[in-house]
Design a protein around this motif. Structure first.
Motif, PDB file in Angstrom:
ATOM      1  N   GLU A   6      -8.447   5.576  -0.469  1.00 60.57           N
ATOM      2  CA  GLU A   6      -7.269   5.292  -1.283  1.00 60.57           C
ATOM      3  C   GLU A   6      -6.548   4.036  -0.793  1.00 60.57           C
ATOM      4  O   GLU A   6      -6.130   3.190  -1.588  1.00 60.57           O
ATOM      5  N   PHE A   7      -6.456   3.905   0.551  1.00 56.22           N
ATOM      6  CA  PHE A   7      -5.812   2.715   1.127  1.00 56.22           C
ATOM      7  C   PHE A   7      -6.598   1.457   0.759  1.00 56.22           C
ATOM      8  O   PHE A   7      -6.016   0.435   0.367  1.00 56.22           O
ATOM      9  N   LYS A  10      -6.105   0.585  -2.958  1.00 57.62           N
ATOM     10  CA  LYS A  10      -4.768   0.107  -3.316  1.00 57.62           C
ATOM     11  C   LYS A  10      -4.406  -1.212  -2.646  1.00 57.62           C
ATOM     12  O   LYS A  10      -3.787  -2.082  -3.254  1.00 57.62           O
ATOM     13  N   ARG A  11      -4.738  -1.332  -1.375  1.00 56.62           N
ATOM     14  CA  ARG A  11      -4.247  -2.467  -0.585  1.00 56.62           C
ATOM     15  C   ARG A  11      -5.239  -3.614  -0.418  1.00 56.62           C
ATOM     16  O   ARG A  11      -4.838  -4.767  -0.321  1.00 56.62           O
ATOM     17  N   ILE A  12      -6.515  -3.302  -0.333  1.00 56.32           N
ATOM     18  CA  ILE A  12      -7.502  -4.333  -0.008  1.00 56.32           C
ATOM     19  C   ILE A  12      -8.228  -4.853  -1.248  1.00 56.32           C
ATOM     20  O   ILE A  12      -8.405  -6.061  -1.412  1.00 56.32           O
ATOM     21  N   TYR A  15      -6.900  -7.855  -3.414  1.00 54.95           N
ATOM     22  CA  TYR A  15      -7.025  -9.159  -2.746  1.00 54.95           C
ATOM     23  C   TYR A  15      -8.484  -9.586  -2.648  1.00 54.95           C
ATOM     24  O   TYR A  15      -8.797 -10.774  -2.739  1.00 54.95           O
TER      25      TYR A  15
END
Length: 198
Positions: A6-7, A10-12, A15
């Motif tokens: 999930e991280f 959402k975060r990587i 980008y």
């Protein structure tokens, strides 16, 4: 494990998508991909030549000099990786600019060879160090591939090239159009190599 996924999502991943769409990162990725067959072949020969078996090197030597054969394969694959990458990065980046890909790739390869240090054996013989043509020269190869494409693009955008008549074959015309940017790229590489007369 779900939290990690999930991280990353959402975060990587957003980008990563942006970077994948950036032409320079894409050119580096594709240029490195061009050397993938060499990396696989070199890895196999490296593993076969260095198996953790007692007296394995001696056994290979006694089997008709297989140790030298595997070492030569390793040098011929890992040892020229930077040459493939510099051509590949310049080729793929120039493709996005709609420049003559092969001409830009060849100019990048030439510039890379020019800035690669020459070694001598003390008896008057000289050559290029294999370690600079392999993984030891990868960063320089990537930078030189990008710089060559960008310099060529400046000349192409401003039409600072030799124009041939339409009756001239496309290959010949592309070669002549590469002369002026090619001189600039080569002299830039010589300047990087610190030739005193420039």
């Amino acid at each position: 494990m779900d939290k990690i996924s999930e991280f990353l999502d959402k975060r990587i991943m957003p980008y990563a998508g942006i970077l994948a769409g950036q032409r320079h990162f894409s050119a580096v990725f594709l240029g490195m991909s061009m050397s993938m067959p060499l990396i696989i072949i070199g890895s196999i020969s490296l593993v076969l030549g260095n198996l953790p078996i007692p007296n394995w090197g001696e056994t290979l030597h006694n089997l008709g000099g297989l140790d030298k054969v595997l070492s030569t394969i390793t040098n011929g694959s890992f040892g020229i990786m930077a040459l493939i990458v510099v051509f590949g990065v310049a080729y793929n980046l120039s493709k996005t600019y709609q420049l003559p890909e092969v001409s830009v790739g060849v100019l990048a390869l030439s510039a890379f060879i020019i800035i690669t240090p020459v070694i001598s054996n003390g008896d008057g013989g000289s050559g290029i160090d294999f370690s600079k043509l392999g993984s030891g020269g990868l960063f320089t190869a990537i930078v030189m591939g990008i710089v060559t494409s960008e310099i060529y693009k400046i000349f192409a955008v401003r039409n600072w090239t030799i124009k041939m008549p339409d009756t001239v074959p496309a290959g010949v015309s592309a070669a002549f159009s590469s002369i002026i940017p090619g001189f600039t790229i080569i002299f830039f590489a010589m300047k990087l190599f610190n030739f005193s007369f420039i």
